[in-house]
Design an enzyme around this catalytic site. Structure first.
Site, mmCIF file in Angstrom:
data_model
loop_
_atom_site.group_PDB
_atom_site.id
_atom_site.type_symbol
_atom_site.label_atom_id
_atom_site.label_comp_id
_atom_site.label_asym_id
_atom_site.label_seq_id
_atom_site.Cartn_x
_atom_site.Cartn_y
_atom_site.Cartn_z
ATOM 1 N N TYR A 161 73.018 2.484 17.129
ATOM 2 C CA TYR A 161 72.295 2.656 15.867
ATOM 3 C C TYR A 161 72.759 1.581 14.897
ATOM 4 C CZ TYR A 161 69.477 5.039 12.431
ATOM 5 O OH TYR A 161 68.525 5.331 11.502
ATOM 6 N N LYS B 27 52.824 19.249 32.945
ATOM 7 C CA LYS B 27 52.392 17.942 33.435
ATOM 8 C C LYS B 27 53.525 16.926 33.300
ATOM 9 C CE LYS B 27 48.872 15.664 35.117
ATOM 10 N NZ LYS B 27 47.457 15.907 34.940
ATOM 11 N N ASP C 180 42.947 18.227 29.986
ATOM 12 C CA ASP C 180 42.332 19.485 29.549
ATOM 13 C C ASP C 180 41.484 19.320 28.286
ATOM 14 O OD1 ASP C 180 43.546 20.573 31.705
ATOM 15 O OD2 ASP C 180 44.928 21.866 30.626
ATOM 16 N N ALA D 38 28.838 19.150 37.385
ATOM 17 C CA ALA D 38 28.593 17.873 36.705
ATOM 18 C C ALA D 38 29.458 17.740 35.466
ATOM 19 C CB ALA D 38 27.105 17.746 36.342
ATOM 20 N N ALA E 150 35.283 16.115 36.401
ATOM 21 C CA ALA E 150 35.700 15.760 37.755
ATOM 22 C C ALA E 150 34.512 15.392 38.626
ATOM 23 C CB ALA E 150 36.481 16.910 38.373
ATOM 24 N N ASN F 190 45.944 17.127 42.598
ATOM 25 C CA ASN F 190 46.096 15.958 41.721
ATOM 26 C C ASN F 190 47.500 15.382 41.704
ATOM 27 O OD1 ASN F 190 43.477 16.700 41.025
ATOM 28 N ND2 ASN F 190 43.762 16.172 38.878
#
Length: 762
Positions: A48, A103, A146, A204, A207, A328
């Site tokens: 620092y 995630k 999302d 549709a 994805a 995924n």
């Protein structure tokens, strides 16, 4: 599919378990850790004020230096507004935070990418874009998550234009990349060419449209792709329920319904809802139909139903309890890893295609034994074919295959700002980046799930034991058998508010119908060791460890776990009354020491107070074999206070004898000793001894005695962020494991799973 490692059927998770995990200890799933030592005032001055001013000035002159002096190059922002959380709908930004933290956990677990979740509380596209666009200086990439369609298309497109770092909406592209990888192999197996195949996509949204765009970029003819939504086929001239993204994929066709679209189709991609496809629809498809029913938690049609309609079908789902899981997690961690490492300005179509092709190629390779454990228990090895067209999510080879392919595509397409000269070395470095132990443990537990076990939980009245038994059952590992009084067990279940005891057995030792048989068994073993029959009867009635061990020894259960209410030594004494070491095997304990630098196996941590040379040699051989089962190439160091004779002492002499014994028998793993712990773990110190046989830091530490092993494994977790699993008992003729007195529920479940696995492979 999206970010899910396990499906809902094979791993049943209760609401209580999920809440308990998120609330236990420090709430949430993330924390920030220091990467530099900040111990002294001088350290703080460098990190620092005033030292930090120096890198600030350099970055001001040359912004690219931010990648050298800050964490930017390995930092991804996981960003959502919570408008499409999993399959739960619009829960809002705050309620999306557990998913975004999750995630970030997957990024770290699978690709060593650091990430921070940012939940933005707005549904206004302009406000969202403006909030994110100014974050570029802090991050090397943006993972959008999302966000509902069609806003997600607008947001991603605008941010890609405004930012000079990768912006990637995983709900779109992650699913498309993994599905495309599976389709490459399915086409190969059925003798099809991507350019000639007809594809029907039901769904549709983000994805579905991303799948259509990527497959067209890979060569699939636009007129061969039909996109369907809740209104039916998206055809040219349709006006109802249309937007610009759907219109871009409108086809010239007479088909108006999903059933009509599927007539004669080669491939079906489902990104919609359970039950959308019927057996009749499958029967109407072309020969050897390819069906990717990816709705979660329940697919558009189950593999069983699809194969009842067409035995020649290749079927994939988004679930782990069926073959060919479109997950995924096979994509996004490794795509970002490659993009970050070449400092890509974007993630483009060539990089996505390269990721899909790398995944497909990996599935065509031989599967390592440690990953094949689950399939082997079904009597069939994992092998490229209709039931194996995608790698498993915990395949440790993913880290060395997908990122290099993505990095090369980034360089070839001109978006890499720091090209990598030697991609082979880069792949080797990536292999070393992640510890394979976690993947090996996943494979072990997957084997248990594939071949469920009956595991005895000896301390069946303990609250923690009951919780662990419920979790064991819910994980699909088999049937937990609780030893205790039924009324006590069920009262505890009611007190805990846990519904359902299905799949759980409770045995009262005193009232068991097997009581006399177990007493006879013990008496036959112990009558010449000072035990009368009534002593054996008392043990069976009153000692739950002895009763549990008799169940396992007599074949009434596959394995056992204990230890929460009694010391390790007392628990082992009860087990040894009924179970002996396997012939020709040494009984000892291995502990897994999980650190930020990787996992180290430590032995013996349970049995031998002062092992002699022969025992040390046997422990080294068995530990090396255990390391290989966990995906590690063993480097064994015999530890001591002495390094190669300096200073001298009795303990170093026995270690040298052990090394000599291994030399005489010839071994196929690296080993050496005696040496101090710092020499064993630090190659720079090993270089001081050019004759040292180790070619890197040791990953198996053979301890000179139980006292040293206990000091290490008990102190280190209290002094650092290290985690210890074990001791894991090795060498018993029947599987039994003992947990520490303070073991959390998760450890009890893991040790029960490991005991179950030992019953499969013994």
């Amino acid at each position: 599919m999206e970010g899910v490692v396990d499906g809902t059927r094979s791993t049943k998770v209760t609401a209580e378990e999920a809440l308990q995990l998120h609330a236990m200890g420090r709430p949430g799933k993330l924390e920030i850790r220091l990467t530099k030592p900040l111990t002294t005032a001088r350290d703080l001055s460098l990190a620092y004020s005033p030292g930090v001013a120096v890198p600030c000035q350099h970055i001001a002159k040359n912004p690219a230096l931010a990648y050298d002096y800050t964490a930017k190059g390995n930092m991804v922002a996981v960003i959502s507004n919570g408008t499409a959380v999993l399959g739960l709908g619009n829960l809002g930004a705050l309620a999306s935070k557990p998913v975004m933290e999750g995630k970030a956990v997957l990024f770290k677990r699978f690709a060593d990418v650091d990430s921070i979740d940012l939940c933005i509380d707005t549904e206004d596209v302009d406000a969202f874009v403006n909030a994110v666009r100014h974050l570029g200086p802090s991050f090397g990439g943006i993972n959008l998550e999302d966000i509902k369609a069609p806003e997600c298309f607008i947001i991603e497109s605008r941010l890609r234009e405004l930012m000079d770092i990768p912006v990637f909406h995983d709900d779109q592209h992650g699913t498309a990349i993994v599905a495309a990888a599976g389709l490459i192999n399915a086409a190969h197996l059925t003798g099809r060419d991507l350019r000639d195949m007809t594809l029907v996509i039901n769904g549709a949204g983000a994805a579905g449209i991303a799948c259509a765009e990527l497959l067209k970029a890979m060569g699939m003819r636009p007129d061969k792709v039909l996109l369907c939504d809740t209104k039916g086929v998206i055809f040219k001239g349709r006006t109802e329920g249309m937007n610009q993204w759907k219109s871009a994929h409108a086809a010239e066709t007479k088909a108006r319904t999903l059933a009509q679209a599927l007539e004669g189709a080669d491939v079906f991609f489902g990104l919609s809802q359970a039950g959308a496809v019927t057996k009749a629809m499958v029967r109407s498809m072309a020969d050897k139909p390819i069906i990717f029913a990816m709705a979660n938690p329940d697919p558009e049609i189950t593999p069983e139903e699809a194969r009842e309609a067409r035995a020649d079908a290749i079927v994939a789902t988004g679930r782990s309890d069926y073959p060919n899981q479109v997950n995924n997690v096979l994509g996004f961690p490794y795509i970002f890893r490659g993009a970050l490492d070449v400092r890509a300005s974007t993630i483009n179509e060539p990089m996505k295609i390269a990721a899909a092709e790398a995944l497909a190629a990996l599935a065509r390779e031989d599967v390592p034994d440690e990953l094949d454990a689950a399939a082997a228990t079904r009597g069939k090895r994992l092998k490229y074919g209709p039931d194996y067209i995608l790698p498993l999510p915990f395949d440790p080879r993913l880290i060395s295959r997908v990122p290099p392919a993505v990095a090369k595509a980034a360089m070839d397409s001109g978006v890499a700002r720091r090209p990598i000269a030697d991609l082979r070395r880069y792949a080797r470095d990536l292999s070393a980046k992640l510890d394979p132990t976690g993947a090996a443990l996943d494979a072990i537990l997957e084997a248990v799930r594939a071949n469920p076990r009956r595991v005895v939980f000896a301390e069946g009245e303990e609250e923690k034991t009951i919780r662990a038994a419920i979790a064991f059952r819910n994980a699909g590992y088999g049937t937990p058998v609780l030893i205790g009084r039924e009324e006590r067990v069920f009262d505890t279940l009611r007190t805990l508010g846990i519904d359902g005891s299905d799949g759980i057995e409770v045995h009262n030792a005193r009232l068991s119908g097997a009581n006399r048989r177990y007493a006879d068994y013990l008496y036959g073993r112990l009558q010449r060791r000072g035990f009368l029959f009534r002593d054996c009867q008392r043990l069976v009635n009153q000692d739950r460890n002895a009763f549990a061990a008799c169940m396992v020894a007599c074949g009434d259960a596959d394995a056992m776990v204990t230890g929460l209410s009694r010391s390790y030594a007392v628990s082992l004494e009860g087990i040894r009354l009924a179970i002996d070491p396997a012939p020709g095997h040494l009984l000892f304990g291995i502990s897994l020491l999980l650190t930020s630098q990787g996992t180290v196996l430590v032995a013996d941590t349970a049995i031998h107070e002062r092992p002699d040379a022969a025992q040390l040699a046997a422990i080294a051989k068995a530990s090396a074999a255990a390391a290989r089962r966990m995906g590690r190439e063993p480097r064994v160091a015999f530890l001591s206070f002495s390094t190669f004779g300096d200073p001298k002492g009795q303990i170093p002499e026995s270690i040298r004898e052990a090394v000599a014994l291994l030399d005489e028998t010839g071994q196929d793993f690296e080993y050496d000793g005696e040496m101090a712990a710092d020499v064993a773990l630090d190659p720079t110190l090993q270089a001081l001894y050019p004759f040292c046989r180790l070619n890197g830091p040791a990953n198996v530490l053979v301890m000179p005695g139980l006292h040293a092993a206990h000091i290490l494994t008990k102190a280190l977790p209290r002094l650092s962020s290290a985690t210890v699993i074990g001791p894991i008992l090795q060498g018993l003729s029947r599987p039994a494991q003992i947990v520490p007195l303070d073991a959390p529920t998760s450890t009890v479940v893991l040790m029960a799973g490991l005991a179950g696995y030992q019953s499969i492979v013994r």
